[in-house]
Design a protein around this motif. Sequence first.
Motif: not given
Length: 325
Positions: A15, A18-19, A64-65, A68, A118
């Motif tokens: 994850e 990915r960003h 995603p969280y 973040a 995010m």
Amino acid sequence: MEQQVKSYLALLEKEIARHNYGRQPASLYEPIRYLMGLGGKRLRPMLTLLSYSLYKSDVKSILPYAAAVEVFHNFTLMHDDIMDKAPLRRGHATVHEKWNTNTAILSGDVMLIKAYEMFMGLEPAVLKTVLRAFNQCAAEVCEGQQWDMEFETSPTVTEAAYIQMIRLKTAVLLGFGLELGAILADAPEQDRKALRAFGTSIGIGFQLKDDLLDAYADPKKFGKQVGGDIIANKKTFLLIKAQEQAKGKQKKELQAWLEATRFSKKEKVTAVKAIYDDLSIPTLTEKKINSFFTKGFNQLEKLSVAAAAKDTLRGYTQALIERQS
């Protein structure tokens, strides 16, 4: 437990990779990708996933969280490294060393913005709850960092003030990570509070353990210079208690080392540790560490989930507690 943690860690790394965070100017975004790519334990987002998994099994939906939380944590590291003039982070050059200070400031600013971005995939009602908790945590982390900097020029610091500083600077983010998982799983309010309190208590315990390891770890396992806090006169729990308890000759000797400007690093570490040993500071520190870990684990008993469901979270935390580096 170990397999579940490995699985979650792999999901988190995927994850995070990915960003892209942004493209132009490259000099603004490349430092973010660089720092996020340096790895680390991913402790805070892992706690979010483990907390969520107490109630629901679809952990992929909250990646995603959880990520973040890690972006925010690394934002604090990027700016902390500037303030500390630190040359290395996780064995690699810090961003301000590899690029420059102005770039590190701006890249850190963008990381904070990206952390908020995010969270934007959340439903409005959940988003409001998450941001209220996140905002409180983020402000407290900054408060803790400011206290830490002020302590550098304070002649003495009380134990209570020090515990409050590390609660703010370090522990509340662990508490938020756990609370976030509970919020996203729609856990009961009492569970949210208990998980936040659990994270905050173990976070304080972890920092106190770092204080102890900095002076007493096996150099072969520690990965950095043992005694670095002593050399730098850092006001750790150990030094604070030694200043409180030292009398007569010991007090004069400790003060002399604190005031010395030219000295052998090895000699200073050996001498100050001898004073700590005479005052039983390591034993006192271990007792304080264990009191916070016990306080934290007691919070887990308040959760409305089956005892077996807590095993992975408990085991993961216990493994971190038992580390020697």
